[in-house]
Design a protein around this motif. Structure first.
Motif, PDB file in Angstrom:
ATOM      1  N   ALA A  18       0.826  -1.215   0.000  1.00  0.00           N
ATOM      2  CA  ALA A  18       0.000   0.000   0.000  1.00  0.00           C
ATOM      3  C   ALA A  18       0.859   1.263   0.000  1.00  0.00           C
ATOM      4  O   ALA A  18       0.361   2.353  -0.272  1.00  0.00           O
ATOM      5  CB  ALA A  18      -0.927  -0.006   1.220  1.00  0.00           C
ATOM      6  N   ARG A  19       2.140   1.126   0.321  1.00  0.00           N
ATOM      7  CA  ARG A  19       3.006   2.313   0.398  1.00  0.00           C
ATOM      8  C   ARG A  19       3.740   2.617  -0.910  1.00  0.00           C
ATOM      9  O   ARG A  19       4.546   3.552  -0.976  1.00  0.00           O
ATOM     10  CB  ARG A  19       4.007   2.149   1.534  1.00  0.00           C
ATOM     11  CG  ARG A  19       3.406   2.524   2.886  1.00  0.00           C
ATOM     12  CD  ARG A  19       4.414   2.547   4.034  1.00  0.00           C
ATOM     13  NE  ARG A  19       5.797   2.690   3.646  1.00  0.00           N
ATOM     14  CZ  ARG A  19       6.780   1.910   4.071  1.00  0.00           C
ATOM     15  NH1 ARG A  19       6.541   0.902   4.881  1.00  0.00           N
ATOM     16  NH2 ARG A  19       8.019   2.113   3.675  1.00  0.00           N
ATOM     17  N   VAL A  20       3.459   1.856  -1.967  1.00  0.00           N
ATOM     18  CA  VAL A  20       4.105   2.147  -3.253  1.00  0.00           C
ATOM     19  C   VAL A  20       3.532   3.459  -3.798  1.00  0.00           C
ATOM     20  O   VAL A  20       2.314   3.602  -3.920  1.00  0.00           O
ATOM     21  CB  VAL A  20       3.847   1.006  -4.270  1.00  0.00           C
ATOM     22  CG1 VAL A  20       4.376   1.390  -5.650  1.00  0.00           C
ATOM     23  CG2 VAL A  20       4.467  -0.301  -3.785  1.00  0.00           C
ATOM     24  N   ALA A  21       4.403   4.413  -4.090  1.00  0.00           N
ATOM     25  CA  ALA A  21       3.933   5.718  -4.587  1.00  0.00           C
ATOM     26  C   ALA A  21       4.836   6.171  -5.719  1.00  0.00           C
ATOM     27  O   ALA A  21       6.028   5.850  -5.732  1.00  0.00           O
ATOM     28  CB  ALA A  21       3.967   6.742  -3.454  1.00  0.00           C
ATOM     29  N   PRO A  22       4.265   6.931  -6.687  1.00  0.00           N
ATOM     30  CA  PRO A  22       5.119   7.412  -7.775  1.00  0.00           C
ATOM     31  C   PRO A  22       6.066   8.493  -7.286  1.00  0.00           C
ATOM     32  O   PRO A  22       5.762   9.211  -6.341  1.00  0.00           O
ATOM     33  CB  PRO A  22       4.114   7.973  -8.783  1.00  0.00           C
ATOM     34  CG  PRO A  22       2.887   8.276  -8.001  1.00  0.00           C
ATOM     35  CD  PRO A  22       2.870   7.348  -6.824  1.00  0.00           C
ATOM     36  N   ASP A  23       7.190   8.593  -7.967  1.00  0.00           N
ATOM     37  CA  ASP A  23       8.150   9.646  -7.661  1.00  0.00           C
ATOM     38  C   ASP A  23       7.743  10.880  -8.483  1.00  0.00           C
ATOM     39  O   ASP A  23       7.611  10.798  -9.709  1.00  0.00           O
ATOM     40  CB  ASP A  23       9.537   9.110  -8.044  1.00  0.00           C
ATOM     41  CG  ASP A  23      10.527  10.211  -8.307  1.00  0.00           C
ATOM     42  OD1 ASP A  23      10.549  11.162  -7.517  1.00  0.00           O
ATOM     43  OD2 ASP A  23      11.260  10.123  -9.308  1.00  0.00           O
TER      44      ASP A  23
END
Ligand SMILES: Cc1cc2nc3c(=O)[nH]c(=O)nc-3n(C[C@H](O)[C@H](O)[C@H](O)COP(=O)(O)OP(=O)(O)OC[C@H]3O[C@@H](n4cnc5c(N)ncnc54)[C@H](O)[C@@H]3O)c2cc1C
Length: 367
Positions: free
Chosen positions: A258-263
């Motif tokens: 759930a913590r995958v986020a785009p840069d």
């Protein structure tokens, strides 16, 4: 027999479908949400013969054909269609060299040259990957499979075999366990003798392009004004959106999906690239700015098979850039392996997990 499948990505859900179709009870244990990771945020492009010359070729051919069969057999619409595919070049913002265009696709800027036809409706196709994954899970459930929300936190051993898994600390019994957690399959190296699986991050955008873009997949090599070269892939979909991916980065995989986020920097760069490539993209609303990690192994081939020395333990991951393409044949082969002891239609020998050295759990660094 009751098979516990850890991970509700395209691989786990496809295995559940083929097991359920053979009358075997399957439970998919998913910690965040079905298709929450790469299986919901990838391109969904399928090619029948782009793996020729590699050990993946028979798996890819079988899987390409199974995608067509599933679109006929399984209820639901996940945007499966055959399409033309082109390759080209762009020299954005550089007054220098212009490339020769052999095809006019109509939705690109003048300085984008389409040089090659890479595929035709006989050899290339697409799905909406998230919708396909969810449809596989629903079809499995209709045949008796179960989806159990929860995070797999351990594997329970019984002598030389497995007796179940721990889900958020609770024991769940099963006769066989399949690790299908994509890049998070590396967690299972704490519990089983498994080679490492790495996560490679990729960024993508989804545009609301409506009917202004025809059914044409496009692979480009683009020189940015800075001189850097990017290789975006563009996939218009049946739902009136166009998906574009193209920028990878080397950030560590967060332990919680759930913590995958785009840069933000990578997304800004991809947006600028798209605006330069196509006036249609430049004028379309962006519906999603996202990132995901594809699972890769040390030798670039997936791990599909039994875990050596542990009865009832299996793994299916490491499909890298072809996980959506190869999910149906992986599901079919895993079901054959678990039920009959061997895969009949595709030879799994090149993907045997025993070919690679297991990771020493003491060297596992999880953030
Ligand atoms: C930018 C990009 C574009 C791509 N484009 C294409 C393409 O066009 N065509 C193609 O064929 N492939 C493509 N791929 C590759 C494809 O997306 C992947 O190979 C595939 O989605 C991997 O599926 P998976 O089921 O192995 O893993 P994932 O989709 O990562 O699923 C793993 C699941 O396991 C769950 N999980 C993790 N830890 C736990 C735990 N402890 N307990 C329970 N559940 C857990 C996660 O929440 C997740 O849902 C692309 C990949 C990227 C990054």
């Amino acid at each position: 027999m009751h098979v516990l499948i850890c991970g509700g990505g395209v691989i786990g859900c496809s295995i559940a479908y083929f097991l359920a179709r053979s009358g075997v009870k399957a439970t998919v244990i998913e910690g965040t949400g079905v298709a929450c990771a790469a299986s919901g945020k990838s391109g969904g492009f399928l090619a029948r013969d782009w793996c020729e010359g590699s050990p993946l070729a028979p798996l890819a051919r079988r899987s390409f054909d199974l995608h067509a069969q599933l679109a006929d057999e399984v209820a639901g619409d996940w945007g499966y269609r055959r399409l033309d595919t082109y390759g080209g070049f762009a020299n954005l913002g550089n007054p220098g060299r212009r490339f020769r265009s052999n095809y006019d696709l109509g939705w690109f800027a003048d300085d984008v040259a389409m040089s090659q036809a890479l595929g035709s409706p006989e050899t290339t196709a697409q799905v909406h990957p998230g919708q396909f994954t969810i449809a596989m899970m629903s079809a499995a459930e209709a045949l008796g499979a179960e989806l159990r929300p929860g995070r797999v936190t351990g594997l329970v051993r019984d002598g030389d075999g497995v007796s179940g898994v721990e889900v958020d600390g609770d024991f769940v019994a099963g006769d066989a366990v399949v690790i299908a957690m994509g890049p998070w399959s590396i967690l299972a190296a704490q519990w089983l003798p498994l080679p490492p699986v790495f996560g490679l991050k990729g960024h993508s955008l989804v545009f609301a392009t409506g009917d202004r873009v025809p059914a044409e997949a496009v692979f480009l090599e683009c020189r940015e004004p800075s001189g850097a070269v990017l290789t975006p892939e563009l996939f218009p979909r049946t739902d009136g959106t166009t998906y574009v991916c193209g920028i990878s980065s080397e950030e560590a995989l967060p332990i919680d999906p759930a913590r995958v986020a785009p840069d933000p920097g990578s997304i800004a760069r991809l947006e600028a690239l798209c605006a330069g490539l196509s006036p249609v993209l430049a004028g379309s609303k962006i519906l999603a700015r996202q990132a995901c990690y594809r699972p890769v192994t040390r030798d670039g081939l997936p791990l599909i098979g039994a875990v050596p020395g542990i009865a009832g333990a299996y793994i299916a991951t490491g499909h890298s850039v072809w996980g959506i393409l190869n999910a149906p044949a992986t599901g079919e082969a895993m079901a054959e392996l678990i039920i009959d002891g061997a895969a009949r239609i595709v030879d799994l020998a090149p993907f045997d997990p025993a070919r690679l050295r297991p990771l020493d759990p003491a060297r596992l660094r999880l953030s």
